[in-house]
Design a protein around this motif. Structure first.
Motif, PDB file in Angstrom:
ATOM      1  N   SER A  23     -37.085  20.945  -3.278  1.00 30.96           N
ATOM      2  CA  SER A  23     -36.902  20.775  -1.839  1.00 30.96           C
ATOM      3  C   SER A  23     -37.711  19.580  -1.328  1.00 30.96           C
ATOM      4  N   ARG A  24     -38.958  19.486  -1.767  1.00 31.03           N
ATOM      5  CA  ARG A  24     -39.791  18.349  -1.345  1.00 31.03           C
ATOM      6  C   ARG A  24     -39.249  17.031  -1.899  1.00 31.03           C
ATOM      7  N   LEU A  25     -38.829  17.061  -3.158  1.00 33.67           N
ATOM      8  CA  LEU A  25     -38.265  15.863  -3.786  1.00 33.67           C
ATOM      9  C   LEU A  25     -37.036  15.385  -3.023  1.00 33.67           C
ATOM     10  N   ALA A  26     -36.151  16.294  -2.704  1.00 28.52           N
ATOM     11  CA  ALA A  26     -34.908  15.937  -2.014  1.00 28.52           C
ATOM     12  C   ALA A  26     -35.190  15.346  -0.635  1.00 28.52           C
ATOM     13  N   ARG A  27     -36.133  15.931   0.073  1.00 25.11           N
ATOM     14  CA  ARG A  27     -36.493  15.394   1.395  1.00 25.11           C
ATOM     15  C   ARG A  27     -37.079  13.991   1.288  1.00 25.11           C
ATOM     16  N   PHE A  30     -34.065  11.530  -1.525  1.00 24.18           N
ATOM     17  CA  PHE A  30     -32.622  11.408  -1.354  1.00 24.18           C
ATOM     18  C   PHE A  30     -32.311  10.767  -0.007  1.00 24.18           C
ATOM     19  N   PRO A  31     -31.290   9.934   0.037  1.00 20.78           N
ATOM     20  CA  PRO A  31     -30.946   9.261   1.305  1.00 20.78           C
ATOM     21  C   PRO A  31     -30.376  10.238   2.333  1.00 20.78           C
ATOM     22  N   LYS A  32     -30.486   9.842   3.582  1.00 21.31           N
ATOM     23  CA  LYS A  32     -30.018  10.696   4.688  1.00 21.31           C
ATOM     24  C   LYS A  32     -28.539  11.052   4.570  1.00 21.31           C
ATOM     25  N   PHE A  85     -28.399  15.965 -12.549  1.00 19.42           N
ATOM     26  CA  PHE A  85     -27.663  14.896 -13.243  1.00 19.42           C
ATOM     27  C   PHE A  85     -27.062  13.917 -12.236  1.00 19.42           C
ATOM     28  N   PHE A  86     -26.495  14.447 -11.153  1.00 18.65           N
ATOM     29  CA  PHE A  86     -25.939  13.572 -10.122  1.00 18.65           C
ATOM     30  C   PHE A  86     -27.030  12.718  -9.469  1.00 18.65           C
ATOM     31  N   TYR A  92     -31.288   8.276  -7.409  1.00 20.49           N
ATOM     32  CA  TYR A  92     -32.221   8.864  -6.450  1.00 20.49           C
ATOM     33  C   TYR A  92     -33.519   9.302  -7.127  1.00 20.49           C
ATOM     34  N   ILE A  93     -33.425   9.602  -8.419  1.00 25.21           N
ATOM     35  CA  ILE A  93     -34.610   9.938  -9.207  1.00 25.21           C
ATOM     36  C   ILE A  93     -34.592   9.109 -10.488  1.00 25.21           C
ATOM     37  N   ASP A  94     -35.768   8.860 -11.036  1.00 21.92           N
ATOM     38  CA  ASP A  94     -35.847   8.111 -12.289  1.00 21.92           C
ATOM     39  C   ASP A  94     -35.768   9.076 -13.478  1.00 21.92           C
ATOM     40  N   GLU A  95     -35.676   8.502 -14.653  1.00 21.86           N
ATOM     41  CA  GLU A  95     -35.515   9.285 -15.886  1.00 21.86           C
ATOM     42  C   GLU A  95     -36.680  10.253 -16.104  1.00 21.86           C
ATOM     43  N   ALA A  96     -37.895   9.807 -15.849  1.00 19.97           N
ATOM     44  CA  ALA A  96     -39.070  10.663 -16.064  1.00 19.97           C
ATOM     45  C   ALA A  96     -39.050  11.864 -15.124  1.00 19.97           C
ATOM     46  N   THR A  97     -38.692  11.637 -13.879  1.00 22.60           N
ATOM     47  CA  THR A  97     -38.603  12.730 -12.908  1.00 22.60           C
ATOM     48  C   THR A  97     -37.500  13.697 -13.322  1.00 22.60           C
ATOM     49  N   PHE A  98     -36.366  13.146 -13.712  1.00 21.31           N
ATOM     50  CA  PHE A  98     -35.248  13.966 -14.178  1.00 21.31           C
ATOM     51  C   PHE A  98     -35.676  14.851 -15.339  1.00 21.31           C
TER      52      PHE A  98
END
Length: 126
Positions: A23-27, A30-32, A85-86, A92-98
């Motif tokens: 939830s925090r990551l997405a806020r 991720f773009p609006k 994956f999307f 929106y996220i890098d490989e390490a975060t993924f």
């Protein structure tokens, strides 16, 4: 204050931690324009893992219902992975975060599988 046992289940604890982190990551990342699509979907599916475990707790007197809710929880966990994956593909996220989030989701999945394979440890005796 007494708490329900489902909050002590390791799958719920790790699932809750993952859901709040997502939830925090997405806020933050991720773009609006994704607010009502990818952001909403990944937050809902990750939260639903824990919600389904709470429902499984309520249905633990009935083995088939308990297992059905565990299955729902596993499905939501896989859906969360799908949205990750999307997010990776969209940049929106890098490989390490993924990889970090996928590892956490896989751990939740292993715990859910354990519960599914050993329901007698979690069911309420009649």
């Amino acid at each position: 204050m007494s708490r329900s046992t489902f909050t002590t289940w390791m799958a719920w604890k790790k699932g809750f931690k993952l859901a709040t982190s997502i939830s925090r990551l997405a806020r933050a990342k991720f773009p609006k324009e994704e607010r009502y699509s990818l952001t909403d979907q990944v937050r809902r599916s990750s939260r639903s893992v824990c919600s389904n475990l709470a429902e499984a707790y309520a249905k633990r007197r009935y083995p088939k219902h308990f297992t059905a809710k565990l299955t729902d929880s596993m499905g939501e966990n896989y859906e969360t992975q799908n949205w990750l994956f999307f997010a990776l593909d969209e940049g929106y996220i890098d490989e390490a975060t993924f990889e970090s989030y996928m590892a956490a989701s896989e751990e939740v999945g292993r715990l859910l599988s354990y519960m599914d394979n050993n329901p007698q440890q979690f069911l309420k005796p009649r």
